[in-house]
Design a protein around this motif. Structure first.
Motif, PDB file in Angstrom:
ATOM      1  N   THR A 173     -61.605  17.405 -54.090  1.00 41.65           N
ATOM      2  CA  THR A 173     -60.057  17.374 -54.127  1.00 41.65           C
ATOM      3  C   THR A 173     -59.405  17.119 -52.905  1.00 41.65           C
ATOM      4  OG1 THR A 173     -60.056  18.676 -56.177  1.00 41.65           O
ATOM      5  CG2 THR A 173     -57.960  18.228 -55.484  1.00 41.65           C
ATOM      6  N   PHE A 174     -59.163  15.841 -52.481  1.00 46.20           N
ATOM      7  CA  PHE A 174     -58.821  15.661 -51.076  1.00 46.20           C
ATOM      8  C   PHE A 174     -57.589  16.075 -50.521  1.00 46.20           C
ATOM      9  CE2 PHE A 174     -59.089  13.348 -47.132  1.00 46.20           C
ATOM     10  CZ  PHE A 174     -57.927  12.736 -46.864  1.00 46.20           C
ATOM     11  N   SER A 175     -56.488  16.262 -51.634  1.00 51.90           N
ATOM     12  CA  SER A 175     -55.490  16.594 -51.075  1.00 51.90           C
ATOM     13  C   SER A 175     -55.317  18.254 -51.109  1.00 51.90           C
ATOM     14  CB  SER A 175     -54.117  16.229 -52.302  1.00 51.90           C
ATOM     15  OG  SER A 175     -54.526  16.718 -53.568  1.00 51.90           O
ATOM     16  N   SER A 176     -56.356  18.850 -51.493  1.00 56.51           N
ATOM     17  CA  SER A 176     -56.535  20.317 -51.350  1.00 56.51           C
ATOM     18  C   SER A 176     -56.974  20.734 -49.915  1.00 56.51           C
ATOM     19  CB  SER A 176     -57.320  20.964 -52.466  1.00 56.51           C
ATOM     20  OG  SER A 176     -56.758  20.720 -53.790  1.00 56.51           O
ATOM     21  N   TYR A 177     -57.242  19.767 -49.239  1.00 58.27           N
ATOM     22  CA  TYR A 177     -57.960  19.983 -48.038  1.00 58.27           C
ATOM     23  C   TYR A 177     -57.339  19.605 -46.659  1.00 58.27           C
ATOM     24  CZ  TYR A 177     -62.198  21.255 -50.342  1.00 58.27           C
ATOM     25  OH  TYR A 177     -63.113  21.934 -51.001  1.00 58.27           O
ATOM     26  N   ALA A 178     -57.009  20.425 -45.717  1.00 57.10           N
ATOM     27  CA  ALA A 178     -56.643  19.957 -44.167  1.00 57.10           C
ATOM     28  C   ALA A 178     -57.846  19.129 -43.756  1.00 57.10           C
ATOM     29  CB  ALA A 178     -56.304  21.180 -43.510  1.00 57.10           C
TER      30      ALA A 178
END
Length: 122
Positions: A28-33
């Protein structure tokens, strides 16, 4: 399976520009810096820049400030590194990485790409 795939590296003359991309899948790309690091031959891996989950917070290495810009497109699961005014000392393999915390410490990044070579000739 998580994959981070960098692209956009190459050979450029000093003063030139390159744009690196890192396409992420399997997370979940938006959950990662997201961060960019680099490693030159014989040197340790070095933090270059990072960007927060929404893109609102960015930080970069002092020596690249004003020349490199990190950005992300959560709709495309991609993080970018725009590199301008390149110098020979920027020559390195550049890696993108994903972390659950906003950090400049490599060990806090859980996923890494395979790297892309950037070579700047003088």
């Amino acid at each position: 399976q998580v994959q981070l795939v960098e692209s956009g590296g190459g050979l450029v003359q000093a003063g030139g520009s390159l744009r690196l991309s890192c396409a992420a899948s399997g997370l979940t790309f938006s959950s990662y810096a997201m961060g960019w690091f680099r490693q030159a031959p014989g040197k340790e891996r070095e933090f270059v820049a990072h960007i927060s989950w929404s893109g609102g917070t960015r930080y970069s290495l002092e020596s690249v400030k004003g020349r490199f810009t990190i950005s992300r497109d959560n709709a495309k699961n991609t993080v970018y590194l725009q590199m301008n005014s390149l110098k020979p000392e920027d020559t390195a393999v550049y890696y993108c990485a994903a972390s659950t915390v906003l950090s400049d410490v490599p060990r806090q990044y859980v996923y890494w790409g395979q790297g892309t070579q950037v070579t700047v000739s003088s």
